[in-house]
Design an enzyme around this catalytic site. Structure first.
Site, PDB file in Angstrom:
ATOM      1  N   ASP A 464       0.857  -1.153  -0.061  1.00  2.96           N
ATOM      2  CA  ASP A 464      -0.056  -0.163   0.037  1.00  2.96           C
ATOM      3  C   ASP A 464       0.880   1.199  -0.054  1.00  2.96           C
ATOM      4  OD1 ASP A 464       0.854  -0.632   2.576  1.00  2.96           O
ATOM      5  OD2 ASP A 464      -0.678   0.635   3.439  1.00  2.96           O
ATOM      6  N   ARG A 468       5.969   4.115   5.104  1.00  3.65           N
ATOM      7  CA  ARG A 468       5.499   4.207   6.608  1.00  3.65           C
ATOM      8  C   ARG A 468       5.663   2.949   7.256  1.00  3.65           C
ATOM      9  NH1 ARG A 468      -0.302   5.861   5.189  1.00  3.65           N
ATOM     10  NH2 ARG A 468      -1.285   3.744   5.007  1.00  3.65           N
ATOM     11  N   ASP A 469       5.185   2.869   8.651  1.00  5.26           N
ATOM     12  CA  ASP A 469       5.227   1.637   9.213  1.00  5.26           C
ATOM     13  C   ASP A 469       3.951   0.733   8.811  1.00  5.26           C
ATOM     14  OD1 ASP A 469       3.244   3.247  10.295  1.00  5.26           O
ATOM     15  OD2 ASP A 469       3.747   2.854  12.484  1.00  5.26           O
ATOM     16  N   GLU A 470       4.056   0.416   7.598  1.00  2.26           N
ATOM     17  CA  GLU A 470       2.747  -0.559   6.993  1.00  2.26           C
ATOM     18  C   GLU A 470       3.515  -1.197   6.091  1.00  2.26           C
ATOM     19  OE1 GLU A 470      -1.953   0.307   6.005  1.00  2.26           O
ATOM     20  OE2 GLU A 470      -0.854   1.756   6.881  1.00  2.26           O
ATOM     21  N   ASP A 477      -6.908  -2.978  -2.119  1.00  2.00           N
ATOM     22  CA  ASP A 477      -6.198  -2.166  -2.885  1.00  2.00           C
ATOM     23  C   ASP A 477      -5.668  -2.892  -4.363  1.00  2.00           C
ATOM     24  OD1 ASP A 477      -5.996  -1.105  -0.192  1.00  2.00           O
ATOM     25  OD2 ASP A 477      -4.407   0.087  -0.526  1.00  2.00           O
ATOM     26  N   TRP A 535     -12.396  -6.127  -0.346  1.00  3.83           N
ATOM     27  CA  TRP A 535     -11.136  -6.784   0.043  1.00  3.83           C
ATOM     28  C   TRP A 535     -10.969  -8.219  -0.149  1.00  3.83           C
ATOM     29  CZ3 TRP A 535     -12.569  -1.826   1.122  1.00  3.83           C
ATOM     30  CH2 TRP A 535     -11.635  -0.955   1.320  1.00  3.83           C
ATOM     31  N   GLU A 752      -2.561   8.479  -1.193  1.00  2.00           N
ATOM     32  CA  GLU A 752      -3.524   7.943  -0.492  1.00  2.00           C
ATOM     33  C   GLU A 752      -4.920   8.345  -0.412  1.00  2.00           C
ATOM     34  OE1 GLU A 752      -3.609   4.864   3.520  1.00  2.00           O
ATOM     35  OE2 GLU A 752      -2.468   6.612   3.256  1.00  2.00           O
ATOM     36  N   HIS A 773       0.640   5.679  -3.193  1.00  8.28           N
ATOM     37  CA  HIS A 773      -0.264   4.605  -2.828  1.00  8.28           C
ATOM     38  C   HIS A 773      -1.274   4.578  -4.057  1.00  8.28           C
ATOM     39  CE1 HIS A 773      -3.494   2.997  -0.723  1.00  8.28           C
ATOM     40  NE2 HIS A 773      -2.913   2.919   0.649  1.00  8.28           N
TER      41      HIS A 773
END
Length: 896
Positions: A464, A468-470, A477, A535, A752, A773
């Site tokens: 995604d 960052r922390d992802e 997506d 999803w 995003e 994103h």
């Protein structure tokens, strides 16, 4: 007016590439009976169709010849007996077609990988048990010296790891793969790589060395983050063979070297490197490694997962970008601007001055906020490189991490020059297949931003965001973006491999499709074990999209059980006595995630009823499953899902649609889904929905008011109901929220949120904001299929539709797609003075295209075709907004 024929020339018919399965080459394939495919080069020969082909296979000095009467050129069955592990076969193909015209001979060398588990005799080895399992694991090195006698055949290294690895032989790096073996659902499937190392070996003593880091296997993932998801012991598995004989393999006789230069390396936090500990001879024979303790390795349990040589291409260095500007921020910091948001890292091009003990720090970020590095969107990710100076730094690149950034802040080193650093862009090395360009510069930049966002997020898995922390493989997506991704790049192996992980992780959850794949534990409010419409529907819709683009029915067969498990066991249903019901309303849904009217802190609180969204998708995905079942010959499932879809569609109408066609949620997304997914009954309801969507678009001053679910479908839905002028007006809007607003703000990737950055240069106050994103870049499917007018009408692009839809102020457009059979292209231009439109179409050999233009509806075969038709500019352009009775006038802000 009409078609202008371009005469044939002597170029003939040419096979551009011969492939096995979906591999980028024939080396190290994991199939004993690999299907063969060949793509043709563009031609001016009109109407050529393949009628037969010849396959010549040379194995063990024996020549086998096969001739088949067939028009198929994609994924033809392997005609010979199965290959054995390590076997090499030489394949030649020639096609014959219309008028007896033949192609060239195309050639491919196949080499099978290790096809059986018992081909592995190596052991998984690693370092000591961690003292603190919650702390990051420091990367470590292992090595082994072995003897090599030259001229005994090809040398191969088969390698994988629990963690990430880089291998060296005699001081030379093995291969060009990055972040190997990549990210998988490691408990189920573990990729391994095959390398040709013949050129790296020398007569006599040789040394192989391996550097191992935690990577995704043991590193912190998610937020606030979980470590050691798949294990806390890093290990390497390697087998070096010469002509099929093992000459070196991992085992207890390897040495463990502690004290290497990489002090720490984490996916989210970055890397710490001590240049004083760098020793280029550590992987050479008789290396004397200073300040390095040597130990025996630990032998670990052999991997339980299936060992697989993947079809997806590896992560590699793709592009290099030089800094465009050195910025001094208001606080006096030095920041390099590379002019492009990207995923990768910085390479140091010089030996940096510095006394022992001094440290240079590089902080990475996607944007500046009021002139300073905008790090708040990183959340808990440090995204920082720390380089201890005093040793050589020229050529340094991180080994086991990557960053998402446009800007790099440099501290601890004075006198920064533009040439001191190079940004290295990394990505899974997919073959580019699709292009688009038009007369509107901002739309072109939007398309380019989408390409860059796909490039930066297709790193081993479809993530995604890269910063960052992802950085997780969100299934929703990819579900909405897949048609765009499949047009732009050859994603067959990449997405196909990810779907196998989806099915494996889904089985662990009793049929529920996790919202992120590979499955990573998430905070309770984002529980990825909770069934989510759109999803979870990636289990059904994404394999279908792959099948449409690449024509490989096996992907449907491989994922079929996953589809059934999702529909029959994964979706939480209400108590409908007539059969499988709607979504249980006690189970929250993401729904139209990130509708621009959602509060910054509540991205799922949208004006569109989340269960209208979920149940619209349910009808759609059930109908699609019926079609897939029919394609696979699953007749009982086709009947059952078809009946379910019909009953659910009627229930949807009863619950959400008025008799005349108004929807209970009076929003853009609601009408878009109803129109796109054929949820309405009869022309009256369709007309009402179309008119209401038109009204809402004007009422909203052509601003976009859809989230993740509505966005990919809104412009195609408008085109479907002949509201192409409204579609173009929304496309060309540049006020916030719109697709072009980020472009006017200098975006070089897809955001995003529609307003990830506010007009005053402030970052959106929500805790979840990314500037790279790809999801909202799904609008490019409209650019490809409707603006340029190029789309497939049969699986694998055996036939295509060319139907450009000029509109707005766009006066020309062109697109190409190098399909599984060869390149299609369309280019059109409107002339205001002559009021004509000229359309040029190229169809590959063995293909055909239906051409739909004003006054023309014909099917053409291969070759180049030109059409001239009448064209009139829209006299009512631009469409007008609808202004309320009170308040300040609303201004139109479209980009002409």
């Amino acid at each position: 007016m009409g078609e202008h024929f371009i005469s044939d020339d002597a170029s003939g018919i040419s096979i551009a590439e011969l492939r096995a399965e979906h591999y980028e080459s024939g080396f190290g394939i994991f199939h004993s009976t690999p299907r063969l495919s060949w793509r043709f080069a563009a031609t001016t020969v009109h109407g050529w169709k393949q009628t037969s082909y010849e396959v010549v296979i040379t194995r063990n000095g024996q020549v086998e010849t096969y001739r088949t009467e067939s028009s198929t050129s994609s994924l033809i069955p392997w005609p010979s007996t199965p290959l054995a592990s390590r076997e090499i076969a030489y394949v030649r193909v020639r096609a014959t077609g219309t008028g007896g015209l033949q192609s060239n001979w195309a050639e491919l060398t196949l080499e099978a990988a290790l096809l059986q588990r018992d081909d592995w005799t190596a052991e998984l080895i690693g370092g000591p048990s961690p003292v603190d399992v919650d702390a990051p694991i420091r990367p470590f090195c292992m090595r082994k010296t072995f003897n090599y006698v030259p001229d005994q055949g090809p040398a191969r290294l088969y390698a994988t790891a629990h963690g990430l690895y880089e291998a060296e032989i005699n001081g030379q790096r093995v291969g060009d793969h990055l972040l190997a073996p990549g990210w998988q659902s490691y408990h189920h499937r573990l990729h391994y790589q095959t390398y040709d190392i013949t050129a790296l070996l020398r007569a006599g003593q040789n040394t192989i060395g391996v550097y191992v880091g935690e990577g995704w296997f043991a590193g912190r993932l998610g937020r606030p983050g979980t470590s050691n998801i798949w294990g806390d012991r890093l290990g390497f598995l390697g087998q070096l063979e010469v002509d099929g004989r093992v000459v070196c393999q991992t085992g207890s006789d390897w040495e463990l070297l502690e004290g290497g230069p990489v002090l720490n390396s984490e996916i989210y936090n970055g890397e710490e490197y001590d240049s004083r500990l760098y020793d280029p001879s550590w992987s050479m024979v008789q290396s004397a490694v200073p300040n390095t303790r040597q130990h025996r390795v630990s032998v670990l349990p052999f991997p339980m997962a299936e060992l697989i040589a993947p079809e997806a291409p590896p992560v590699r260095r793709i592009i290099e970008v030089q800094a465009k500007e050195i910025i001094t921020t208001p606080s006096g910091k030095t920041v390099l601007d590379f002019g492009q948001n990207l995923a990768g890292w910085l390479r140091i091009n010089v030996d940096l001055p510095g006394s022992p003990g001094s440290v240079m720090t590089i902080r990475h970020a996607e944007v500046l906020e009021h002139g300073e590095l905008g790090t708040r969107p990183l959340r808990t990710a440090k995204a920082t490189a720390r380089i201890h100076l005093g040793g050589p730094t020229r050529g340094y690149e991180p080994r086991f991490t990557f960053y998402g950034f446009r800007y790099a802040e440099i501290t601890g080193y004075d006198g920064v020059q533009l040439s001191d650093f190079t940004a290295v862009v990394i990505s899974s090395d997919l073959r580019r297949t699709g292009t688009f360009e038009c007369s509107h510069d901002l739309v072109n930049q939007l398309h380019e931003n989408t390409v860059w966002s796909m490039r930066g997020n297709f790193i081993s898995v479809p993530t995604d965001c890269p910063q960052r922390d992802e950085r997780l493989g969100w299934s929703g997506d990819l579900q909405i973006f897949a048609p765009t991704a499949n047009f732009l790049y050859d994603t067959a192996g990449f997405i196909g491999d990810w779907l196998r992980d989806l099915a494996a992780d889904q089985a662990d959850l009793g049929g529920i499709v996790p919202t992120v794949v590979p499955n990573v534990p998430m905070p309770p409010r984002h529980n990825n074990r909770q069934p989510m419409a759109a999803w979870g529907d990636a289990a059904v819709l994404t394999p279908w999209d792959l099948y449409q683009f690449f024509g490989d029915v096996s992907v449907l067969r491989k994922q079929w059980n996953s589809m059934v498990q999702w529909l029959d066991h994964g979706i939480p249903r209400d108590g409908d006595k007539n059969g499988p019901g709607f979504y249980d309303m006690n189970m929250p849904q993401f729904a139209d995630w990130l509708d621009p009217r959602s509060p910054p802190a509540l991205p799922g609180h949208t004006p569109t009823d989340p269960f209208l969204v979920a149940n619209a998708y349910l009808v759609h995905v059930t109908q699609r499953a019926a079609e897939i079942a029919a394609c696979l010959g699953e007749e009982k499932h086709a009947q059952r899902y078809g009946d379910d879809a019909q009953r659910l569609r009627q229930r949807f109408r009863d619950e959400y649609v008025t008799p005349k066609g108004r929807l209970s949620s009076d929003t853009q997304t609601a009408y878009v889904l109803a129109l796109h997914m054929d949820l309405l009954d009869g022309q009256e309801q369709i007309t009402t929905a179309r008119d209401r969507l038109d009204w809402l678009a004007r009422w909203d001053a052509f601003k976009i008011n859809t989230g993740f679910v509505g966005t990919p479908h809104i412009l195609p839905a408008l085109a479907k109901v002949d509201a192409i002028n409204i579609a173009y007006r929304m496309l060309q809007e540049k006020g916030c929220p719109s697709w072009l607003y980020p472009v006017t703000m200098g975006a070089t990737t897809i955001w995003e949120r529609w307003n990830s950055m506010l007009p005053d240069g402030s970052i959106n106050p929500g805790q979840m904001t990314s500037f790279n994103h790809y999801a909202l870049g799904s609008v490019c499917h409209f650019l490809h299929a409707h603006v340029a007018g190029l789309s497939a009408t049969a699986p694998g692009w055996a036939s295509a539709l060319v139907r450009p839809r000029p509109g707005g102020t766009v006066r020309w457009a062109r697109a190409t797609h190098d399909s599984p059979i060869g390149p299609y292209s369309v280019s059109w231009q409107c002339d205001v003075l002559s009021q004509t439109m000229r359309t040029a179409v190229s169809v590959p050999p063995n293909g055909e295209a239906r051409i739909v233009l004003p006054g023309i509806d014909v099917v053409v075969g291969s070759g180049e075709h030109v059409f001239e038709t009448a064209w009139l500019a829209d006299p009512d352009w631009p469409p007008q907004i609808i202004q309320g009775a009170q308040g300040q006038p609303v201004e139109a802000t479209y980009a002409p």
